[in-house]
Enzyme design. Structure first.
Site, PDB file in Angstrom:
ATOM      1  N   ASP A   1      -5.845  -6.365  -2.888  1.00 37.40           N
ATOM      2  CA  ASP A   1      -7.167  -6.911  -3.202  1.00 37.40           C
ATOM      3  C   ASP A   1      -7.135  -7.629  -4.547  1.00 37.40           C
ATOM      4  OD1 ASP A   1      -8.912  -6.316  -1.040  1.00 37.40           O
ATOM      5  OD2 ASP A   1      -8.781  -4.195  -1.581  1.00 37.40           O
TER       6      ASP A   1
ATOM      7  N   GLU B   1       0.692  -5.119  11.047  1.00 37.84           N
ATOM      8  CA  GLU B   1       0.295  -3.704  10.961  1.00 37.84           C
ATOM      9  C   GLU B   1       1.151  -2.895  11.927  1.00 37.84           C
ATOM     10  OE1 GLU B   1      -1.793  -2.420   8.836  1.00 37.84           O
ATOM     11  OE2 GLU B   1      -3.129  -4.041   8.183  1.00 37.84           O
TER      12      GLU B   1
ATOM     13  N   HIS C   1       0.836  -1.197   0.000  1.00 40.93           N
ATOM     14  CA  HIS C   1       0.000   0.000   0.000  1.00 40.93           C
ATOM     15  C   HIS C   1       0.875   1.253   0.000  1.00 40.93           C
ATOM     16  CE1 HIS C   1      -3.508  -2.540   1.652  1.00 40.93           C
ATOM     17  NE2 HIS C   1      -3.666  -2.305   0.362  1.00 40.93           N
TER      18      HIS C   1
ATOM     19  N   GLU D   1       1.703   3.501   2.960  1.00 42.98           N
ATOM     20  CA  GLU D   1       2.285   2.776   4.082  1.00 42.98           C
ATOM     21  C   GLU D   1       3.790   2.579   3.843  1.00 42.98           C
ATOM     22  OE1 GLU D   1      -0.249  -0.704   4.421  1.00 42.98           O
ATOM     23  OE2 GLU D   1      -2.044   0.549   4.537  1.00 42.98           O
TER      24      GLU D   1
ATOM     25  N   HIS E   1       2.500  -3.845   6.792  1.00 43.46           N
ATOM     26  CA  HIS E   1       1.579  -2.746   6.491  1.00 43.46           C
ATOM     27  C   HIS E   1       1.595  -1.790   7.681  1.00 43.46           C
ATOM     28  CE1 HIS E   1      -0.830  -4.553   3.046  1.00 43.46           C
ATOM     29  NE2 HIS E   1      -0.048  -5.559   3.393  1.00 43.46           N
TER      30      HIS E   1
ATOM     31  N   TYR F   1     -10.528 -10.476   2.442  1.00 44.70           N
ATOM     32  CA  TYR F   1     -10.159 -11.543   1.521  1.00 44.70           C
ATOM     33  C   TYR F   1      -9.278 -10.927   0.439  1.00 44.70           C
ATOM     34  CZ  TYR F   1     -14.270 -13.302   3.918  1.00 44.70           C
ATOM     35  OH  TYR F   1     -15.165 -13.657   4.878  1.00 44.70           O
TER      36      TYR F   1
HETATM   37 ZN   LIG Z   1      -1.954  -1.909   4.058  1.00 38.46          ZN
END
Ligand SMILES: [Zn+2]
Length: 396
Positions: A255, A366, A162, A165, A307, A347
């Site tokens: 995703d 995270e 991401h 991030e 992340h 998912y």
């Molecule tokens: Zn992320």
């Protein structure tokens, strides 16, 4: 550092002379057959750089070596034309210097160029670390994978799936530098000696899965880029991309994986944008394809995707994870103070797909807490906690 073979030079001799583990010398010279070294041949010694020194009046090689705490022989090895009988005042020679502190500074806006500069520096000093390009981003940037270790157990870490991030890239690059330093200097990290990890594990790190997205968040959309108007439109007209998670096509790379992809799609946005749009099919984006192919090729024992944020570690997927996952996550949380979370209504993520396809431990870690992108002021605190997880990922 380059050295030049002299009569009697062997990998073992270099290892003793420079006090570097033999395995690291061997792995820094993979293309060279140690049985057939020839005089003058160039070899690499990891963990050292050379500095220039101008001969002064009264100098001898012995004195120079003495002052620098080096064996005289090391000066001949890196200065192949040196003749101690004709040392001249003003003549420049190279002197080896052991590297004992990191180059990587993670506490800065860590974009793709910064990462690549650091990677080239690390490879020059630690040539036993290998780099491969696992693919190219939409805008044509090579996506590097760094591999350290000689073991059979494949362990994979990745960061910056991401875009906003990107501090996760800075964290993994800082960890790599600390790991490399501890290997050549045989220093422990948090009381753990790391050389056994090098022998047991093959650590694979993809520090920036989404380089186009990271550069968009950090540097904005270039004025003359043909895609500028489009990404600003997808970004609701804003030129500030702080909330952007996707790749440059407005597709969320986490995703994109075929693990209940339809379920994720049903509840997510149906058009490109800053986050959560998984495209019209799984694995359409080159960055996601590169990670998928790498993962299939390498047969990893476990994977950790880094992340931000939340200080939690997700470790389950549809009860498909093996019992080992819980043991591992408990250790990761013990050393970081993070909370384990088994399932999350999510998912189509990288770790979901890994658990589903391999029935092996996969984690989404995270890092940090607050609002993305996390402020650099938190870097040290985030790194301290992440370091525990990165080490546990190797020793468990
Ligand atoms: Zn992320």
């Amino acid at each position: 550092m380059d050295v030049y073979v002299r009569p009697g030079t062997s990998f073992w001799y270099l290892s003793q002379l420079f006090s570097i583990p033999l395995r690291l010398i061997i792995d820094s010279n993979r293309d060279i057959d140690s049985e057939y070294l020839s005089v003058g041949q160039r070899l690499k010694v990891p963990g050292y750089v050379t500095v220039s020194y101008d001969i002064k009046h009264g100098d001898s090689l012995w004195l120079i070596a003495q002052r620098n705490n080096l064996p005289v022989e090391s000066l001949y090895l890196i200065n192949p034309t040196l003749n101690s009988n004709v040392l001249q005042v003003g003549q420049s020679i190279r002197i080896p210097r052991r590297v004992t502190s990191p180059f990587v500074n993670g506490k800065q806006n860590y974009d793709y160029n910064q990462m690549m500069n650091d990677i080239w520096k690390l490879i020059a000093v630690y040539p036993f670390m290998r780099m491969t390009n696992i693919g190219t981003s939409v805008l044509g940037k090579n996506i590097p994978e760094l591999v350290i270790g000689n073991g059979s157990k494949g362990i994979h870490y990745n960061a910056s799936f991401h875009a906003n991030e990107w501090i996760t890239t800075a964290v993994l690059m800082t960890f790599l530098n600390d790991y490399l330093l501890s290997l050549t200097n045989q220093n422990s990290i948090r009381g753990l000696s790391t050389f056994p990890y090098y022998l047991q594990a093959m650590l694979s790190v993809v520090p920036m899965v989404n380089p186009d997205g990271v550069d968009l968040v950090i540097n904005g959309a270039e004025e003359d880029a043909p895609w500028r108007d489009q990404v600003i439109e997808w970004n609701n007209g804003k030129a500030d991309f702080s909330n952007w998670k996707a790749n440059i096509n407005g597709i969320d790379l986490n995703d994109q994986f075929p693990a209940n992809w339809d379920v994720e799609r049903a509840r997510n946005p149906k058009t490109p944008g800053p986050r959560d749009y998984g495209d019209e099919a799984p694995l359409t984006q080159p960055e996601a394809i590169a990670l998928d192919e790498l993962t299939r090729r390498r047969d990893y024992a476990r994977v950790l995707a880094f992340h931000t944020q939340g200080e939690v570690i997700y470790w389950g997927y549809q009860n498909m994870e093996p019992p080992e996952s819980e043991t591992l996550v408990n250790e990761f949380c013990k050393v970081s103070g993070y909370e384990p979370v088994k399932t999350l209504e999510s998912y189509a993520g990288y770790k979901d797909c890994f658990i589903q396809d391999w029935r092996r431990p996969g984690f989404t870690v995270e890092l940090g807490s607050g609002q993305n992108p996390l402020p650099l002021a938190q870097f040290e605190e985030i790194y301290e906690k992440a370091l525990g997880v990165c080490l546990a990922g190797l020793y468990m």
